[in-house]
Design a protein around this motif. Structure first.
Motif, PDB file in Angstrom:
ATOM      1  N   ALA A  40      -5.396   1.073  -4.082  1.00 53.22           N
ATOM      2  CA  ALA A  40      -6.116   0.728  -2.839  1.00 53.22           C
ATOM      3  C   ALA A  40      -7.235  -0.322  -3.128  1.00 53.22           C
ATOM      4  N   MET A  42     -10.079  -0.167  -2.483  1.00 50.13           N
ATOM      5  CA  MET A  42     -11.427   0.384  -2.934  1.00 50.13           C
ATOM      6  C   MET A  42     -11.484   0.755  -4.272  1.00 50.13           C
ATOM      7  N   ARG A  68       2.020   1.615  -5.872  1.00 54.12           N
ATOM      8  CA  ARG A  68       1.879   3.196  -5.363  1.00 54.12           C
ATOM      9  C   ARG A  68       2.754   4.174  -5.941  1.00 54.12           C
ATOM     10  N   MET A  91      -2.989  -5.571  -0.066  1.00 57.58           N
ATOM     11  CA  MET A  91      -3.868  -4.820   0.822  1.00 57.58           C
ATOM     12  C   MET A  91      -4.867  -5.738   1.419  1.00 57.58           C
ATOM     13  N   TRP A 159      -7.898  10.270   4.524  1.00 59.47           N
ATOM     14  CA  TRP A 159      -7.566   9.534   3.262  1.00 59.47           C
ATOM     15  C   TRP A 159      -7.971   9.921   2.128  1.00 59.47           C
ATOM     16  N   ASN A 200      -5.758   0.940   8.379  1.00 61.68           N
ATOM     17  CA  ASN A 200      -6.327   2.400   8.191  1.00 61.68           C
ATOM     18  C   ASN A 200      -7.787   1.950   8.008  1.00 61.68           C
ATOM     19  N   VAL A 202     -11.121   3.888   6.738  1.00 69.00           N
ATOM     20  CA  VAL A 202     -11.703   5.173   6.340  1.00 69.00           C
ATOM     21  C   VAL A 202     -12.854   5.066   6.294  1.00 69.00           C
ATOM     22  N   ASP A 223     -14.371   1.682   3.971  1.00 71.91           N
ATOM     23  CA  ASP A 223     -13.057   1.298   3.412  1.00 71.91           C
ATOM     24  C   ASP A 223     -11.998   1.153   4.301  1.00 71.91           C
ATOM     25  N   THR A 224     -11.634  -0.284   4.531  1.00 69.27           N
ATOM     26  CA  THR A 224     -10.495  -0.261   5.626  1.00 69.27           C
ATOM     27  C   THR A 224      -9.302  -1.016   4.599  1.00 69.27           C
ATOM     28  N   GLY A 225      -8.022  -0.622   4.872  1.00 70.05           N
ATOM     29  CA  GLY A 225      -6.890  -1.332   4.461  1.00 70.05           C
ATOM     30  C   GLY A 225      -5.683  -1.608   5.433  1.00 70.05           C
TER      31      GLY A 225
END
Ligand code: SER
Length: 857
Positions: A40, A42, A68, A91, A159, A200, A202, A223-225
């Motif tokens: 991710a 982050m 992933r 991402m 998440w 998403n 977060v 934290d967005t993705g």
């Protein structure tokens, strides 16, 4: 919008809103708590999110490459079979480290999606965590999304990075593709194919502990993705990620290398998608320093390459496919990731060798499986599956897939139990006790309270500091000259002394990034927190270490000069007595290459240029071409080490002041440590001298023994060997002549063409040769020779001619028994050899042989 435009539009939007654009980090993460692969955006900000380091910027935005597979979600089996799953994806993200929170993150996302992407707001659905009224209110009151399009979810809207680590409630944005794609009802109740999740957000405020509890993070973060490929498929009006501009051309590459057409039939489509996806995945993984192997990341890469090769193999594509997939990937992705183009040859070489090896394995494994199927088996046993896996390198997933295709079972439980046994064996072999996890809490507290340890050891070997804590055998100081093991360089040793006690430091490591832990043995009195201490490192040892460290940089440079810039550091050990450098390269070094590497390195030493180390920004380091192998360091600043005018690397280690201080660099070995991985070992300074000394002594000893000067030794040895060969030749001739003379004498004593005689001293072979030579003389019918060769034992040999009608075996069978042995009836009736133990009975035995031959007295 194409992919490049989207990347720019997204990050540009956030840069305008005060975010720092941070480049993607590599796929191998560095933080001790990070997952196997960067999963991710982050990940690279973990030190800031966890509060271990203070963030250099309050807000950031990035386009992050992610993998992933086998971390949290193992979805490799799905790839190619649906419209969304990919092994590698990008991402898009925006991040706030304790700066803005939900009230800004939500409106930002809405504005970007509706105004920049131009998506119709009426088609957007929102989900929030069941308990998150705050987020629901912002979506409704601030942004104006009608309540009926805001739905609440449980687990799906929480998440987590992994089993442990940063996490928090999240809110997702969905796009409704329309009634033709399925049932309505929003993400909660509608069809999955209709409502596509693409972003998403977060609200990251917790740290999941190993015991499952949630601890609060020091700050509340955002934290967005947004999955780049998913967003593109929406913006480009495509039903699947496979049709967007970053993937379709790679499928094109798969089409040309396999000669199949995409869209012709469903099975081929799946295979072509797998080829395209895996081609992309392997290219990025290798580019970021992963090599095919049987462990961890290397295994994931190997699995990807092998799954791709298997598709081609199943389609009867004989030519290698992976290099073509790599080329297609680079063509598409090099705009955004220019380093791919630079590493093209190297990546291609790695996949090609892996494909060749695996095709070989496949052929062998398929033969075995086909035999099994032909024999009517309905199930592949655990033991067979394990054998395929362990001995042939045939992955269990493949065994399963092939079995499924042929309608037979695999005893997975049996396979697992074989694997367990193997793991147990491996565990027992590694006797080290498992002490992980202790003290983690204390370390964090120390870091929170006192900040990172101040390291003064680049310039000072002794310094004053304060004892912060003594936990078990670990001592912590606020400042220290002790280098903590890192970047291949071993930790320092030395002493720490206070008014009341004295401790020997056995090793220094990082308890956490930035926190030096001195492993000590208290040898006098005691040391207590708060005391002032004098910390002194073992200076001669450190001197030797730094010679080896700079020596490593110089060797690294020289290797790249001689072999090419694909040479990448894969690991190193910088110790006081030696250095070890592991690097990527496809084959053994030729002796003359090794000599050149060593010569180039020593040229630099003699040039005695100064070594400079300084901190600078990442961008600046990149601009001057510093080599950074372990990729990304956290923070804006990196340490650059310029070892003379040619070698520039990012490095936190300790180095000499000028290259001449390294002393002679001597390469002592070079070899393979795995596929495409080489290891070179070398010495510097005193260790090099000691080696010269030892070699010189050996040579002098040899010269003295040969009574020549050292320079004449090789020639003298050559001559001695030649003389020896001549003597051996001469000896052989003399022996032949002697044997001939003996045969003459014996032949003269023949009675009726039969000779029975005793000949001691020779070997068994001598005796046999003599008997045969004698028998082959004209007029001879049979020969029996007995002898007690040197070293005891008895040999009897009988040789007869065909015409004699005598069987060699019959002549000595009794005699052999008499000397306590036995004769075997061999294949050859005209030659028989027997052994015995009792030499004192040999004469009597020969009498028996005479009788048997009909010439007895
Ligand atoms: N970390 C979250 C995710 O990966 C948001 O970026 O979905």
């Amino acid at each position: 919008m194409d992919a490049n435009q989207l990347r720019r539009a997204f990050t540009g939007f956030f840069v305008e809103r005060g975010h720092t654009l941070v480049p993607s980090s590599g796929l191998i993460p560095h933080h001790p708590r990070a997952p196997l692969f960067t999963n991710a955006g982050m990940n690279q900000f973990l030190p800031y999110l966890l509060g271990e380091e203070s963030p250099p910027y309050p807000r950031a935005t990035s386009v992050q490459k992610c993998v992933r597979i086998r971390g949290k979600d193992d979805d490799i089996e799905l790839i190619g079979r649906d419209n969304t799953h990919l092994s590698l994806f990008e991402m898009l993200g925006n991040f706030s480290f304790g700066d803005y929170f939900k009230a800004d993150a939500i409106p930002y996302a809405w504005e970007l999606v509706t105004e920049i992407f131009g998506l119709d707001g009426d088609r957007l659905w929102i989900t929030v965590h069941v308990d998150d009224d705050e987020a629901a209110d912002i979506w409704h009151d601030e942004v104006g999304v009608p309540v009926e399009r805001i739905q609440r979810m449980g687990g799906d809207n929480f998440w987590e990075m992994g089993e442990t680590g940063p996490c928090g409630p999240s809110s997702e944005i969905y796009y409704d593709k329309g009634a033709e794609y399925g049932r309505e009802g929003g993400p909660l109740d509608g069809d999955e194919g209709r409502f596509i999740e693409f972003w998403n957000l977060v609200f990251m405020q917790y740290d999941r502990q190993a015991d499952g509890k949630l601890a609060a993070l020091p700050r509340r973060n955002i934290d967005t993705g947004a999955g780049l490929e998913r967003v593109l498929s929406i913006l480009q009006g495509r039903d699947s990620v496979w049709d967007i501009d970053v993937l379709r051309p790679i499928i094109g590459g798969a089409e040309s290398v396999t000669g199949r057409r995409y869209g012709a039939d469903a099975d081929t489509d799946v295979a072509l998608r797998i080829l395209a996806d895996h081609g992309r995945g392997m290219t990025f993984l290798i580019n970021d320093g992963v090599f095919p192997s049987n462990e961890d990341r290397g295994y994931v890469l190997r699995r990807i390459i092998r799954r791709a090769v298997r598709q081609a193999f199943q389609m009867d594509v004989e030519r290698l496919v992976t290099p073509a997939l790599v080329a297609a990937t680079i063509e598409v992705m090099a705009d955004a990731y220019p380093e791919l183009a630079r590493n093209h040859d190297f990546i291609s070489g790695v996949v090609q060798r892996e494909e060749e090896r695996f095709r070989h394995t496949l052929r062998a494994g398929l033969v075995l499986l086909d035999d099994l199927v032909a024999s009517g088996t309905t199930s592949i046993s655990g033991a067979t599956a394990f054998h395929l896996h362990d001995t042939l390198g045939f992955p269990i997933e493949l065994t399963r897939e092939i079995a499924r295709e042929r309608g037979i079972d695999v005893d997975l439980a049996g396979f697992e139990s074989e694997m367990d046994q193997q793991r147990r064996r491996a565990r027992e072999a590694a006797t080290r006790s498992d002490e992980a996890g202790t003290g983690a809490e204390t370390y964090r507290e120390l870091l929170d309270q006192f900040g990172p340890t101040e390291f003064v050891g680049y310039s000072e070997y002794e310094s004053k500091g304060r004892v912060l804590a003594l936990v078990g055998d670990e001592l912590f100081l606020d400042r220290t000259p002790f280098y903590a093991e890192g970047g291949g360089q071993v930790g320092d040793t030395g002493t720490i002394v206070t008014d009341t006690g004295r401790a020997e430091v056995l090793d220094t490591t990082y308890a956490l990034p930035g926190l030096h832990s001195h492993r000590v043995r208290v040898v006098e009195g005691g040391l207590t927190p708060g005391q002032e201490a004098t910390a002194t490192i073992d200076a001669p040892r450190r001197e030797a270490i730094r010679r080896n460290h700079t020596g490593t940089h110089i060797l690294h440079w020289a290797l790249r000069e001689v072999l090419g810039t694909h040479v990448k550091q894969a690991g190193s050990l910088v110790a006081p007595d030696r250095l070890r450098f592991d690097f990527s390269h496809y084959g053994p070094l030729a002796p003359e290459e090794l000599v050149r590497v060593e010569a180039l390195a020593n040229e630099r030493v003699l040039a005695n240029e100064p070594v400079r180390a300084y901190e600078t920004t990442k961008e600046e380091a990149e601009r001057i071409g510093a080599i950074a192998f372990f990729g990304d360091k956290y923070g804006e600043f990196v340490r650059v080490v310029e070892a003379g005018g040619r070698s520039v690397e990012l490095c936190g280690g300790t180095h000499v002041g000028a290259l001449g201080m390294i002393g002679p660099i001597t390469v002592v070995s070079e070899g393979s440590i795995g596929a495409n991985l080489r290891r070179i070992e070398a010495l510097t300074g005193e260790a090099s001298f000691a080696r010269f000394r030892r070699r010189d002594d050996t040579l002098n000893r040899a010269a003295a023994l040969l009574r020549v000067t050292p320079d004449e030794v090789p020639e003298r040895i050559e001559k001695a060997l030649e003389e020896r060969r001549a003597l051996e030749h001469e000896l052989e001739q003399v022996r032949r002549q002697a044997a001939g003379g003996d045969a003459d004498r014996l032949a003269a004593d023949a009675v009726d063409g039969v000779v029975v005689a005793r000949r001691d001293g020779g070997s068994r072979d001598d005796l046999r040769e003599l008997a045969v030579a004698l028998r082959d003389r004209p007029g001879m019918r049979a020969v029996v020779l007995g002898g007690a060769p040197d070293g005891g034992g008895v040999t009897l040999v009988a040789a007869t001619t065909k015409e004699s009608g005598l069987a060699a075996y019959d002549l000595i069978v009794d005699a052999a028994r008499t000397v306590g042995g036995g004769a075997g009836k061999g294949k050859n009736p005209e030659l028989s050899i027997a052994g015995g133990r009792d030499a004192s009975k040999l004469d009597a035995a020969l009498e028996q042989a005479r009788a048997a031959a009909g010439i007895g007295r």
